[in-house]
Design an enzyme around this catalytic site. Structure first.
Site, PDB file in Angstrom:
ATOM      1  N   ASP A 108      -4.557  -7.755  -7.219  1.00 49.84           N
ATOM      2  CA  ASP A 108      -5.377  -6.836  -6.418  1.00 49.84           C
ATOM      3  C   ASP A 108      -6.826  -6.919  -6.901  1.00 49.84           C
ATOM      4  OD1 ASP A 108      -3.208  -6.012  -4.904  1.00 49.84           O
ATOM      5  OD2 ASP A 108      -2.683  -4.409  -6.307  1.00 49.84           O
ATOM      6  N   ASP A 163       1.682 -10.673   0.441  1.00 51.82           N
ATOM      7  CA  ASP A 163       2.009  -9.277   0.802  1.00 51.82           C
ATOM      8  C   ASP A 163       1.077  -8.808   1.919  1.00 51.82           C
ATOM      9  OD1 ASP A 163       3.095  -6.741   0.689  1.00 51.82           O
ATOM     10  OD2 ASP A 163       1.937  -6.115  -1.072  1.00 51.82           O
ATOM     11  N   LYS A 196       2.197  -7.232   4.739  1.00 49.58           N
ATOM     12  CA  LYS A 196       2.762  -6.026   5.367  1.00 49.58           C
ATOM     13  C   LYS A 196       2.521  -6.018   6.880  1.00 49.58           C
ATOM     14  CE  LYS A 196       2.515  -2.968   1.303  1.00 49.58           C
ATOM     15  NZ  LYS A 196       1.717  -3.630   0.279  1.00 49.58           N
ATOM     16  N   ASP A 237       3.559  -5.249  13.993  1.00 52.35           N
ATOM     17  CA  ASP A 237       2.995  -5.439  15.338  1.00 52.35           C
ATOM     18  C   ASP A 237       4.161  -5.648  16.297  1.00 52.35           C
ATOM     19  OD1 ASP A 237       1.240  -6.113  17.495  1.00 52.35           O
ATOM     20  OD2 ASP A 237      -0.213  -6.894  16.061  1.00 52.35           O
ATOM     21  N   THR A 269       5.317   3.388  -1.971  1.00 52.23           N
ATOM     22  CA  THR A 269       5.577   4.196  -3.172  1.00 52.23           C
ATOM     23  C   THR A 269       4.484   5.229  -3.433  1.00 52.23           C
ATOM     24  OG1 THR A 269       4.755   2.264  -4.346  1.00 52.23           O
ATOM     25  CG2 THR A 269       7.101   2.648  -4.433  1.00 52.23           C
ATOM     26  N   GLN A 286       0.472   6.309  -7.522  1.00 50.88           N
ATOM     27  CA  GLN A 286       1.899   6.046  -7.357  1.00 50.88           C
ATOM     28  C   GLN A 286       2.674   7.350  -7.550  1.00 50.88           C
ATOM     29  OE1 GLN A 286       3.070   3.437  -6.126  1.00 50.88           O
ATOM     30  NE2 GLN A 286       1.894   1.647  -6.744  1.00 50.88           N
ATOM     31  N   GLY A 345       0.717  -4.116 -11.071  1.00 53.58           N
ATOM     32  CA  GLY A 345      -0.709  -4.425 -10.915  1.00 53.58           C
ATOM     33  C   GLY A 345      -1.514  -3.835 -12.053  1.00 53.58           C
TER      34      GLY A 345
HETATM   35  O1  C5P Z   1      -1.461  -1.292  -9.526  1.00 56.03           O
HETATM   36  P1  C5P Z   1      -0.047  -1.021  -9.095  1.00 56.03           P
HETATM   37  O2  C5P Z   1       0.963  -1.425 -10.142  1.00 56.03           O
HETATM   38  O3  C5P Z   1       0.166   0.376  -8.562  1.00 56.03           O
HETATM   39  O4  C5P Z   1       0.151  -2.048  -7.871  1.00 56.03           O
HETATM   40  C1  C5P Z   1       1.223  -1.955  -6.997  1.00 56.03           C
HETATM   41  C2  C5P Z   1       1.161  -3.059  -5.989  1.00 56.03           C
HETATM   42  O5  C5P Z   1       2.342  -2.970  -5.201  1.00 56.03           O
HETATM   43  C3  C5P Z   1      -0.021  -2.984  -5.026  1.00 56.03           C
HETATM   44  O6  C5P Z   1      -0.418  -4.329  -4.751  1.00 56.03           O
HETATM   45  C4  C5P Z   1       0.556  -2.342  -3.773  1.00 56.03           C
HETATM   46  O7  C5P Z   1      -0.035  -2.814  -2.592  1.00 56.03           O
HETATM   47  C5  C5P Z   1       1.997  -2.814  -3.825  1.00 56.03           C
HETATM   48  N1  C5P Z   1       2.974  -1.973  -3.143  1.00 56.03           N
HETATM   49  C6  C5P Z   1       3.206  -0.644  -3.448  1.00 56.03           C
HETATM   50  N2  C5P Z   1       4.151   0.078  -2.761  1.00 56.03           N
HETATM   51  C7  C5P Z   1       4.847  -0.498  -1.799  1.00 56.03           C
HETATM   52  C8  C5P Z   1       4.626  -1.840  -1.462  1.00 56.03           C
HETATM   53  C9  C5P Z   1       3.689  -2.550  -2.175  1.00 56.03           C
HETATM   54  O8  C5P Z   1       2.585  -0.110  -4.369  1.00 56.03           O
HETATM   55  N3  C5P Z   1       5.828   0.172  -1.187  1.00 56.03           N
END
Ligand code: C5P
Length: 246
Positions: A16, A66, A68, A71, A123, A198, A218
């Protein structure tokens, strides 16, 4: 060790970052402790497919695109056909697009080897968001929605779903062990991510013990001063959790 027996292959690092320079810098640092690099919207929209080539120049790890997608089915099918040429392992679509859209995504992937993952409920959302902000009926819970989405994803032929660690057991109960679970929202016990968004987080150990196949991480890796050490600690924790589960 090969496949998911090697704990490092279960760790997906979310790239990211705003540009290819930062991405390549992380790829070089983390190459030997990461199984897949996840390229999301920020990086892909900024740099386009050339960022995938740049990652491959510095690593043999697989790539998770990713995007997502969400459409009408015909558009998603054609987008997935276009994505085949990138030779990535995973591509995401939103389960909220419905079963016809999920089926169209799977059809678009065909037998190219590209695996479609359905995003269940982000999440960063919880039950309150579903009813107060997204218009779901009062009483609707994240878990109920996850069960519906996991079932749909499996019936449509998706390889797996994205869900939080708290829902892995539920997803496996619905879809069986073959439905891959990819789990973001991972926070080590000593989490230092500031202003964390989160909502349904779990530690790497807890997520693996719950049956997660892959962990998406991330900021807990990118924020600390030594990202490689942070990634190695997570791989170690995965390894211990797997040993414990045997
Ligand atoms: O920095 P962090 O560990 O929160 O990153 C989580 C990654 O997972 C981000 O790239 C986010 O877009 C992705 N993600 C998420 N929840 C989801 C799907 C993907 O946090 N349900």
């Amino acid at each position: 060790m090969t496949g998911l027996n090697d704990p490092k292959n279960r760790l997906i690092f979310a790239l990211d970052v705003p540009g290819v320079g930062e991405a390549v810098s992380f790829v070089k640092q983390l190459d030997d402790c990461i199984g897949l690099f996840k390229v999301g919207l920020e990086l892909f929209i900024k740099e386009g497919p050339s960022v995938l080539t740049a990652i491959r120049e510095h690593s043999d790890a697989e790539i998770f695109l990713d995007l997502k997608l969400h459409d009408i089915p015909a558009t998603v099918e054609r987008a997935v056909i276009s994505a085949q040429k990138y030779n990535v392992r995973f591509l995401t679509v939103h389960c909220a697009g419905g079963e016809a859209m999920l089926k169209a995504a799977v059809k678009g992937a065909g037998d190219s080897g590209l695996q479609i993952l359905g995003v269940t409920v982000l999440t960063s959302m919880n039950t309150e968001h579903l009813t107060k902000e997204m218009g779901f009926r009062e009483g609707m819970t994240v878990n109920e929605l996850i069960v519906t989405y996991a079932r749909q994803a499996q019936e449509a032929g998706c390889s797996g779903v994205i869900c939080s660690g708290q829902e892995v057991e539920l997803v496996k109960a619905v879809g069986g062990s073959d439905l891959i679970t990819v789990v973001p929202g991972i926070r080590p016990a000593d989490n230092a991510v500031s202003n964390d968004d989160q909502k349904r987080a779990m530690t790497p150990r807890e997520a693996i013990q719950a049956g997660a196949d892959y962990l998406v991480v991330g900021r807990p890796i990118s924020d600390p001063p030594d990202p490689k050490a942070a990634a190695q600690r997570i791989v170690q924790e995965i390894s211990e959790a797997l040993a414990h589960a045997k």
